[in-house]
Design a protein around this motif. Structure first.
Motif, short mmCIF file in Angstrom:
data_model
loop_
_atom_site.label_atom_id
_atom_site.label_comp_id
_atom_site.label_asym_id
_atom_site.label_seq_id
_atom_site.Cartn_x
_atom_site.Cartn_y
_atom_site.Cartn_z
N ILE A 130 49.31 41.16 43.59
CA ILE A 130 50.03 39.89 43.71
C ILE A 130 49.02 38.77 43.87
N THR A 131 49.09 37.76 42.99
CA THR A 131 48.23 36.58 43.12
C THR A 131 49.12 35.35 43.22
N LEU A 132 48.96 34.62 44.32
CA LEU A 132 49.74 33.41 44.57
C LEU A 132 48.81 32.20 44.45
N TYR A 133 49.29 31.17 43.77
CA TYR A 133 48.49 29.96 43.55
C TYR A 133 49.19 28.74 44.16
N LYS A 134 48.40 27.87 44.75
CA LYS A 134 48.86 26.55 45.17
C LYS A 134 47.81 25.55 44.75
N GLY A 135 48.08 24.86 43.67
CA GLY A 135 47.06 23.99 43.11
C GLY A 135 45.86 24.81 42.68
N SER A 136 44.69 24.45 43.16
CA SER A 136 43.46 25.16 42.79
C SER A 136 43.15 26.31 43.75
N SER A 137 43.97 26.49 44.78
CA SER A 137 43.74 27.56 45.75
C SER A 137 44.56 28.79 45.36
#
Length: 425
Positions: A130-137
């Motif tokens: 699972i990979t979660l993104y928030k903007g560039s993070s």
């Protein structure tokens, strides 16, 4: 078996490791667990989600309802539940507590968030990334080999946790190769009940509760109710029907926990509910009931270990044979009756395939429990399957080895074809 024996301590620990509480089908719950850890690591609700899942995970999650989501199905729903409402410290009960507000937020999140599901093959049958993104993070979590085995936590290029994945080896768990039917029989007959009572009491309470709910409610294809309606009222019918009813409820959104066996709630229900039904019908002592459940659970775990957590081989078959062993014991059977019950049962239903978690699992459970009961009644009437009859060979351990080979190696291509059929390839 003496308490000082290495196997005594190992068998108690194996029961503790395997008979765990879980809310919902364990593969979607593992996805929710990974997602909850990733959300906690990221520190915020993501705006993009990428899910990598092995074929067997895709197969097992595709058709099952995720509890506490308003009857949502599938991988995105499971991951969303973990992101919005997951409590990672609860592991396989990660989404046991969900508010109405959170359930509404799940649907909104799925409608407005980019969620990508990818098929991955990194050599592990059980594999979730699972990979979660928030903007560039970003935050990334991987679970491999078994349901709570976190092998990677990564955030913005920094490795916070990493464990080497060595094929299908379940590092960190008690050595299952210590299990064999002769020693399981010895342990079940001599274990200090105080050492297993707490584990088994929880199994009885949870699994009987969901079985009773399955008979009361309207879940899936209502296999438990159908069995009762079509058959005479006897203990054999009730044992099959209640086990099936537990699966009816569990596969179709019931929000009650179960105690699993070999990573599966259906297997946990199958290995326990029929034995409890027989124990109550026969009015045996509490001690005998606990010994029968110990025998059933360890027999199921022993059979399932060489097959692996996920396979094209239906895990209910192993659990049904385990239930047959427990029932044979309750009916007064000795070691020979128990092991021949197991072999007979496996000879009957080892051809049942796993095509994911869904309503029809309940019918397969009923068939597996029926085979366990039939296997016992065959043997006490002088009937059995012999070495050379198909996959049956001389000696219970040799036959179990054949079944393990069939389930793990022989059904690899079958599993691939089942997955292709299910995803429309």
């Amino acid at each position: 078996m003496e308490k000082t024996n290495e196997k005594y301590k190992a068998y108690v620990q194996i029961l503790k490791e395997e008979l765990l509480p879980a809310m919902g089908c364990t593969e979607p719950i593992a996805l929710a667990y990974a997602a909850a850890i990733a959300r906690k690591t990221l520190g915020t609700i993501p705006d993009r989600v990428v899910i990598g899942a092995s074929g067997s995970i895709i197969k097992n999650v595709k058709s099952v309802i995720v509890p506490n989501t308003g009857h949502l199905k599938g991988i995105p729903a499971a991951v969303t539940a973990g992101i919005i409402a997951g409590r990672p410290e609860k592991e396989l009960e990660v989404i046991a507590k969900v508010t109405p507000k959170q359930a509404a937020q799940m649907k909104e999140f799925m409608e407005h968030t980019d969620i990508i599901v990818e098929h991955v093959d990194h050599g592990a049958t059980f594999d979730i990334m699972i990979t979660l993104y928030k903007g560039s993070s970003y935050a990334k979590v991987r679970i491999a080999v078994y349901h709570t085995n976190i092998v990677l936590i990564e955030k913005d290029g920094s490795i916070l946790r990493q464990v080497e994945v060595k094929g299908e080896a379940e590092d960190g768990l008690t050595d299952r190769s210590l299990l064999n039917m002769e020693d399981i029989w010895d342990f079940a007959n001599t274990v200090d009940i105080a050492d297993v009572k707490g584990i088994l009491d929880r199994q009885i309470e949870c699994n009987m509760a969901i079985a009773e709910e399955g008979l009361k409610g309207d879940y899936g294809a209502n296999i438990g109710k159908v069995l009762i309606a079509m058959s005479e009222d006897n203990v054999q019918t009730k044992a099959k029907a209640m086990a099936a009813a537990g699966s009816d409820a569990r596969m179709n959104g019931c929000e009650l926990p179960v105690i699993i066996n070999s990573g599966s709630g259906n297997q946990g229900i199958t290995a326990s509910v029929p034995v409890v039904v027989y124990a109550r019908e026969l009015k045996v002592s509490e001690e005998k009931k606990y010994r029968a459940l110990t025998l059933s659970n360890l027999t199921a775990i022993h059979q399932k270990t060489p097959i692996g957590r996920l396979s094209a081989y239906c895990g209910a078959v192993s659990a049904g044979a385990g239930a047959g062993a427990g029932i044979a014991y309750l009916c007064g059977g000795g070691y020979q009756e128990v092991v021949h019950t197991v072999v007979n049962a496996l000879a009957i239903v080892s051809g049942i395939v796993c095509d994911g978690a869904k309503a029809s699992c309940a019918a397969k459970i009923a068939s597996a429990v029926d085979a366990g009961i039939l296997g016992y009644h065959m043997y006490i009437r002088g009937q059995q399957f012999y070495g050379g009859d198909g996959i049956v060979t001389k000696g219970v351990e040799a036959t179990l080895k054949n079944v393990g080979r069939l389930g793990k190696e022989g059904m690899k291509e079958t599993n691939k074809e089942i997955i292709k059929i299910m995803i429309g390839e």
